[in-house]
Design a protein around this motif. Structure first.
Motif, PDB file in Angstrom:
ATOM      1  N   LEU A 151       8.856 -22.285  10.185  1.00  0.00           N
ATOM      2  CA  LEU A 151       9.024 -21.412   9.025  1.00  0.00           C
ATOM      3  C   LEU A 151       9.189 -19.936   9.389  1.00  0.00           C
ATOM      4  CD1 LEU A 151       6.330 -22.985   6.662  1.00  0.00           C
ATOM      5  CD2 LEU A 151       8.790 -23.408   6.674  1.00  0.00           C
ATOM      6  N   GLY A 155      10.518 -16.065   7.214  1.00  0.00           N
ATOM      7  CA  GLY A 155       9.315 -15.452   6.674  1.00  0.00           C
ATOM      8  C   GLY A 155       9.282 -13.956   6.954  1.00  0.00           C
ATOM      9  N   TRP A 199       6.216 -17.100  -1.623  1.00  0.00           N
ATOM     10  CA  TRP A 199       5.995 -17.928  -0.431  1.00  0.00           C
ATOM     11  C   TRP A 199       4.520 -18.305  -0.304  1.00  0.00           C
ATOM     12  CZ3 TRP A 199       9.510 -19.513   3.426  1.00  0.00           C
ATOM     13  CH2 TRP A 199       8.931 -20.048   4.575  1.00  0.00           C
ATOM     14  N   SER A 202       3.257 -20.768  -3.016  1.00  0.00           N
ATOM     15  CA  SER A 202       4.036 -21.996  -3.215  1.00  0.00           C
ATOM     16  C   SER A 202       3.144 -23.221  -3.341  1.00  0.00           C
ATOM     17  CB  SER A 202       5.028 -22.185  -2.059  1.00  0.00           C
ATOM     18  OG  SER A 202       4.345 -22.295  -0.821  1.00  0.00           O
ATOM     19  N   LEU A 247       9.353 -23.556  -0.699  1.00  0.00           N
ATOM     20  CA  LEU A 247       9.529 -22.795   0.538  1.00  0.00           C
ATOM     21  C   LEU A 247      11.004 -22.699   0.921  1.00  0.00           C
ATOM     22  CD1 LEU A 247       6.566 -24.108   2.745  1.00  0.00           C
ATOM     23  CD2 LEU A 247       6.716 -21.931   1.527  1.00  0.00           C
ATOM     24  N   ASP A 250      12.718 -20.244  -1.399  1.00  0.00           N
ATOM     25  CA  ASP A 250      12.378 -18.867  -1.022  1.00  0.00           C
ATOM     26  C   ASP A 250      13.176 -18.444   0.207  1.00  0.00           C
ATOM     27  OD1 ASP A 250      10.644 -16.711   0.377  1.00  0.00           O
ATOM     28  OD2 ASP A 250       9.757 -16.847  -1.606  1.00  0.00           O
TER      29      ASP A 250
END
Length: 284
Positions: A151, A155, A199, A202, A247, A250
């Motif tokens: 991720l 991010g 995020w 979520s 996620l 986003d």
């Protein structure tokens, strides 16, 4: 990981934490650095990564402990405001010493600050995951690092990269030629904060939607699916799909904004000859 699982030697655990937390962020920062010009030197990128990680995590930790003494329904938004504000402040300090500003350089340095923050933060999460009520859990450690590594590119690094492009774009157009707190910077800061808050929340949103879609009463603030007893297996599967879907959504929005800035900023690759001339002029 294989050596640690096979031998049970806990002395290797710090190596797993460091490699697992820094591998993806360092790789992406290196990728971004190769597409910058001579103003963004290796020393500046390294400094942005370290400052973004060390000062960013420490600054956010101090501010969150002071400003978030009580847990509220706005906690996710408050955390996002603090962490994105700290990263922007670090990037601003680094930018003050640059001779000139381009959107591409802002994105590269912003990515370095964001990925530095992500690397140091992931190391902390991995360390906490190691300790369980049943003793040390290498499986929890590996799962945490693997998930955060996957991720990481969409991010902190992505969000601060967008802010860096905006900050440097406004600086290049300012009469003073220096970063200033313009309306565009504030507006995009709010956008990035909303992405960050969405995020972080979520999981809570996924639990709320799961209960709503399965006909169960759902409280407004839920920290996680583990706090709700009696969850059925279909509900757990639905929660997992919704959580990952939020996620992904986003991340797609963030990538779209980054690509939009690349297009709007018109940041084509600099020819090698021009780049070498700029590097020689900067060194002088």
């Amino acid at each position: 990981m294989l050596v640690t699982f096979a031998t049970g030697n806990v002395n290797v655990v710090p190596t797993i934490i460091l490699l697992g937390s820094f591998l993806v962020p360092v790789t992406f920062v290196t990728f971004a650095f190769r597409r910058s010009d001579a103003v963004v030197t290796a020393e500046r990128v390294f400094g942005a990564f370290v400052y973004g990680g060390a000062l960013g995590v420490l600054g956010a930790s101090v501010l969150e402990s002071v400003l978030l003494a009580r847990v509220s329904s706005w906690a996710y938004l408050q955390i996002a405001l603090i962490e994105e504000g700290v990263k922007l402040a670090v990037l601003w300090l680094i930018a003050l010493r640059l001779p000139r500003y381009t959107v591409r350089d802002g994105m590269v340095l912003g990515a370095a600050v964001g990925f530095g923050f992500a690397a140091f933060e992931s190391a902390g999460y991995a360390f906490n995951a190691l300790f369980t009520s049943n003793g040390l859990s290498l499986l929890n450690l590996v799962e945490t690092e693997a998930l955060r590594a996957v991720l990481a590119p969409v991010g902190h690094g992505l969000w601060t990269s967008v802010l860096g492009g905006v900050l440097f774009a406004t600086a290049s157009r300012a009469p003073s030629g220096r970063p200033r707190l313009r309306l565009a910077v504030v507006g995009w800061y709010v956008v990035v904060v909303l992405l960050h808050a969405m995020w972080d929340s979520s999981q809570a949103i996924a639990v709320w939607l799961t209960l709503l879609m399965t006909g169960m009463p759902a409280p407004w603030m839920i920290a996680g699916v583990g706090e709700l007893p009696g969850m059925t297996q279909p509900q757990v599967h639905l929660f997992t799909v919704l959580s990952l879907g939020l996620l992904v959504q986003d991340g797609v929005i963030g990538l779209f904004l980054l690509l939009w800035w690349i297009t709007a900023g018109r940041v084509p690759a600099i020819p090698l000859a021009v780049n070498a001339a700029l590097e020689e002029r900067t060194s002088r």
